[in-house]
Design an enzyme around this catalytic site. Structure first.
Site, PDB file in Angstrom:
ATOM      1  N   CYS A  44      39.817  45.631  37.916  1.00  0.00           N
ATOM      2  CA  CYS A  44      40.682  46.333  38.873  1.00  0.00           C
ATOM      3  C   CYS A  44      41.496  47.404  38.148  1.00  0.00           C
ATOM      4  O   CYS A  44      41.796  47.292  36.965  1.00  0.00           O
ATOM      5  CB  CYS A  44      41.612  45.333  39.557  1.00  0.00           C
ATOM      6  N   ASP A  46      44.488  47.912  38.597  1.00  0.00           N
ATOM      7  CA  ASP A  46      45.851  47.380  38.463  1.00  0.00           C
ATOM      8  C   ASP A  46      46.345  47.465  37.009  1.00  0.00           C
ATOM      9  O   ASP A  46      45.636  47.069  36.080  1.00  0.00           O
ATOM     10  CB  ASP A  46      45.833  45.910  38.932  1.00  0.00           C
ATOM     11  N   ARG A  48      48.293  45.788  35.358  1.00  0.00           N
ATOM     12  CA  ARG A  48      48.592  44.539  34.645  1.00  0.00           C
ATOM     13  C   ARG A  48      47.355  43.830  34.105  1.00  0.00           C
ATOM     14  O   ARG A  48      47.492  42.795  33.432  1.00  0.00           O
ATOM     15  CB  ARG A  48      49.320  43.574  35.606  1.00  0.00           C
ATOM     16  N   HIS A 106      41.498  39.309  39.987  1.00  0.00           N
ATOM     17  CA  HIS A 106      42.826  38.857  39.530  1.00  0.00           C
ATOM     18  C   HIS A 106      43.744  38.505  40.691  1.00  0.00           C
ATOM     19  O   HIS A 106      43.531  38.949  41.820  1.00  0.00           O
ATOM     20  CB  HIS A 106      43.483  39.934  38.647  1.00  0.00           C
ATOM     21  N   CYS A 109      46.274  40.954  43.799  1.00  0.00           N
ATOM     22  CA  CYS A 109      45.562  42.233  43.834  1.00  0.00           C
ATOM     23  C   CYS A 109      46.017  43.050  45.057  1.00  0.00           C
ATOM     24  O   CYS A 109      45.880  42.609  46.194  1.00  0.00           O
ATOM     25  CB  CYS A 109      44.050  42.008  43.895  1.00  0.00           C
TER      26      CYS A 109
HETATM   27 ZN    ZN Z   1      43.631  44.445  41.834  1.00  0.00          ZN
END
Ligand code: ZN
Length: 218
Positions: A44, A46, A48, A106, A109
């Site tokens: 992803c 993302d 993190r 994850h 999300c």
């Molecule tokens: Zn995500």
């Protein structure tokens, strides 16, 4: 240059250059001629969940494609539209001949939250993109009709990994590499609340926690 975030990036690059790139035994002295990663990770976007950071990977180890909600679209003709994720999968499987593909989902999300809550317009890029996992959402809602949004999101974060693996197998060169070359596909989920990894067990079609103290292998 006065932008604080960009200055931070440049300072970070200076540290990287001094501590890693310029070392006498630097890995980059071997990587400048080419790459031969063994694993394609589809993760992803993302901030993190950087796959290299959470797996302590060295440069050159992983070929990574990141997108909203770590989704794999179904195979479509290359002649229509622009297919960035499909191009990366093709390059990794056909050119680099990776031995493994990991779909890395994850917890928490944002893309899956947008899918579950329907918060994005269908004609937005984001709404259209996450609709790849619409079938996963449908299965989860049928299975857990009374679940709260947060629980639905978690279930959908996991179930969408199954959908992405199904979609991966619609690519003829992926199917061929699995059957002929022994390409392996894994579904892995990073629970960033608990600091745990889960792996998809294809026998039971469910996820189980990876026991880190016994084995690093899923
Ligand atoms: Zn995500």
């Amino acid at each position: 240059m006065r932008n604080a975030q960009i200055l931070k990036m440049i300072a970070g690059f200076r540290r990287f250059r001094e501590k890693i790139f310029l070392r006498e035994d630097s890995i980059y002295s071997r990587l400048d001629m080419g790459q031969s990663p063994k694993t394609l990770v589809i993760g992803c976007s993302d901030s993190r969940v950087d796959p290299a950071i959470i797996s302590s990977a060295a440069p050159g180890e992983m070929f990574v494609v990141r997108n909203v909600a770590n989704l794999v679209p179904p195979f479509e003709s290359a002649k229509v539209g622009f297919h960035g994720v499909s191009a990366a999968i093709e390059f990794a499987v056909v050119n680099l001949k990776v031995e493994n593909i990991v779909i890395l989902g994850h917890r928490r999300c944002g893309g899956i939250h947008a899918l579950v809550t329907g918060s994005q317009k269908e004609d937005s890029f984001l709404g259209q993109w996450v609709s790849i996992a619409e079938s996963a959402k449908r299965r989860v809602v049928e299975r857990y009709p009374h679940a709260e949004v947060d629980a639905l999101c978690r279930h959908c974060e996991l179930e969408s990994i199954v959908t992405s693996i199904e979609n991966l197998m619609t690519f003829p060169f992926v199917e061929h590499a699995v059957k002929v070359n022994g390409l392996q596909i894994f579904g892995i989920y990073f629970d960033l609340e608990q600091g745990e990894l889960l792996v998809l067990d294809e026998q039971t079609n469910s996820f189980r926690q990876i026991q880190l103290e016994h084995s690093a292998q899923p």
